[in-house]
Motif scaffolding. Structure first.
Motif, PDB file in Angstrom:
ATOM      1  N   TYR A  87     -25.337 -61.133  34.228  1.00  0.00           N
ATOM      2  CA  TYR A  87     -25.115 -59.759  34.679  1.00  0.00           C
ATOM      3  C   TYR A  87     -26.445 -59.122  35.083  1.00  0.00           C
ATOM      4  O   TYR A  87     -27.484 -59.403  34.479  1.00  0.00           O
ATOM      5  N   ILE A  88     -26.405 -58.265  36.082  1.00  0.00           N
ATOM      6  CA  ILE A  88     -27.563 -57.444  36.437  1.00  0.00           C
ATOM      7  C   ILE A  88     -27.095 -56.001  36.600  1.00  0.00           C
ATOM      8  O   ILE A  88     -25.909 -55.743  36.836  1.00  0.00           O
ATOM      9  N   ASP A  89     -28.015 -55.065  36.471  1.00  0.00           N
ATOM     10  CA  ASP A  89     -27.698 -53.651  36.642  1.00  0.00           C
ATOM     11  C   ASP A  89     -27.285 -53.395  38.093  1.00  0.00           C
ATOM     12  O   ASP A  89     -27.898 -53.920  39.024  1.00  0.00           O
ATOM     13  N   THR A 102     -21.515 -58.894  37.764  1.00  0.00           N
ATOM     14  CA  THR A 102     -21.699 -60.338  37.898  1.00  0.00           C
ATOM     15  C   THR A 102     -20.663 -60.865  38.881  1.00  0.00           C
ATOM     16  O   THR A 102     -19.705 -60.165  39.231  1.00  0.00           O
ATOM     17  N   GLN A 126     -23.187 -52.881  34.696  1.00  0.00           N
ATOM     18  CA  GLN A 126     -23.731 -54.151  35.122  1.00  0.00           C
ATOM     19  C   GLN A 126     -22.665 -54.937  35.876  1.00  0.00           C
ATOM     20  O   GLN A 126     -21.477 -54.741  35.657  1.00  0.00           O
TER      21      GLN A 126
END
Length: 344
Positions: free
Chosen positions: A289-291, A342, A340
């Motif tokens: 996951y990323i912001d 993904t 977040q």
């Protein structure tokens, strides 16, 4: 019969200041500075001089709470009295833990040594020109000075290179693409002993710390979801600067060579563009996951406009997060106040 209760009270520890007023002019600002040097409160202040030749200096020091010791006219009389009385200060004030000896005379070395031998922490305050310098008497090394010395700030070209090196180091160490301004500012202060804000104040007067990145778009890319959120920073050459393992060459090459959409004319085009950007941002990241703000920043860097502007241009309902929720290829989760994303 009842035995009297013994008084177990011990007075709090204090610091003492001894001043050779004929040798050193200690004004109120300097004295206030010395209170920040000592660990314990400065409770006792004793000044030595022949006050008949000191003008109104005695009245000023008396008003500031000094005990005034008068000595006859004569060379070194103030020194001698200060050494004699100072040598017994630990006996007169049993709760004294620190002594600040204010005199530039080398003869005070013996007094300082004597006080140290009796378990006191001793500082010697001397003057060089208009500067008051405080020395640790046990080592002879400078502790502080007044006014505080200001670090020499390099040219803006040198600063930009220093910041770039710190960003690259953070990207490689933490396997991230974007670096928070708050984190970068702390790292910069710890390494160079002055702040990005001080750099901007000297080289870009009237600007804010973030403006050093905004004013050099050829070096940095910035992203911020809204005016209340964190500012993120990256480098344009980030893909070339990140170290790549041989096992990652193929996947990176694929992401780097994926065709950029020359124009985004539909929600499907936008979803595909964001999918490519997500893959590029996570090539070197172990996190799934990323912001979402980082994904939006990647879009801004690639296409030269905010993601919100693109959504508005396509006349899509809702904001960036709503759009991601509508995409078939993305999953979202909320962590605290942040969202977040993904790939499914």
């Amino acid at each position: 019969m009842f035995e009297p209760v013994k008084n177990s009270f011990s007075p709090p520890a204090i610091a003492i200041l001894l001043l050779d007023a004929e040798n050193l002019q200690l004004n109120a600002e300097m004295e206030k500075f010395l209170t920040t040097v000592s660990t314990y409160p400065l409770q006792v202040k004793i000044a030595f001089a022949n006050w008949s030749k000191m003008g109104k200096r005695d009245a000023e020091l008396h008003q500031r709470g000094y005990e005034l010791i008068h000595v006859p006219v004569g060379k070194n009389n103030a020194d001698g009295k200060m050494i004699a009385l100072g040598s017994s200060v630990h006996e007169r004030y049993a709760n004294a833990k620190e002594v600040i000896v204010c005199s530039s005379d080398k003869v005070m070395t013996n007094l300082c040594n004597h006080l140290q031998q009796n378990g006191l922490m001793v500082y010697q305050a001397i003057t060089k020109g208009e500067v008051l310098i405080v020395l640790d008497s046990s080592t002879g090394k400078e502790v502080r000075q007044f006014p505080e010395s200001t670090p020499e700030i390099p040219t803006i070209e040198v600063i930009l290179q220093q910041i770039k090196q710190l960003i690259k180091a953070e990207q490689q160490q933490n396997k991230i693409y974007w670096v928070k301004l708050s984190a970068l500012s702390k790292i910069f202060k710890d390494k160079y002993n002055f702040t990005i804000r001080e750099v901007v104040s000297q080289h870009l007067p009237g600007k804010r710390a973030r403006d050093i990145f905004i004013n050099y778009p050829g070096d940095f890319a910035v992203h911020q979801v809204d005016t209340t959120s964190e500012l993120y920073i990256t480098l344009f050459e980030v893909n070339q600067s990140l170290a790549i393992n041989s096992t990652e060459d193929a996947s990176l090459s694929s992401a780097m060579k994926s065709p950029l959409l020359s124009s985004i004319n539909s929600a499907a085009d936008l979803e595909e563009a964001l999918k490519d950007i997500f893959k590029e941002l996570t090539i070197k990241s172990s996190a799934s996951y990323i912001d979402i703000s980082l994904l939006g920043g990647g879009f801004n860097q690639r296409y030269g406009k905010p993601i919100t502007e693109q959504i508005k241009f396509l006349k899509l309902n809702g904001n960036f997060m709503k759009f991601l929720q509508s995409c078939k290829c993305f999953n979202l989760k909320q962590t605290g106040k942040a969202w977040q994303v993904t790939l499914r």
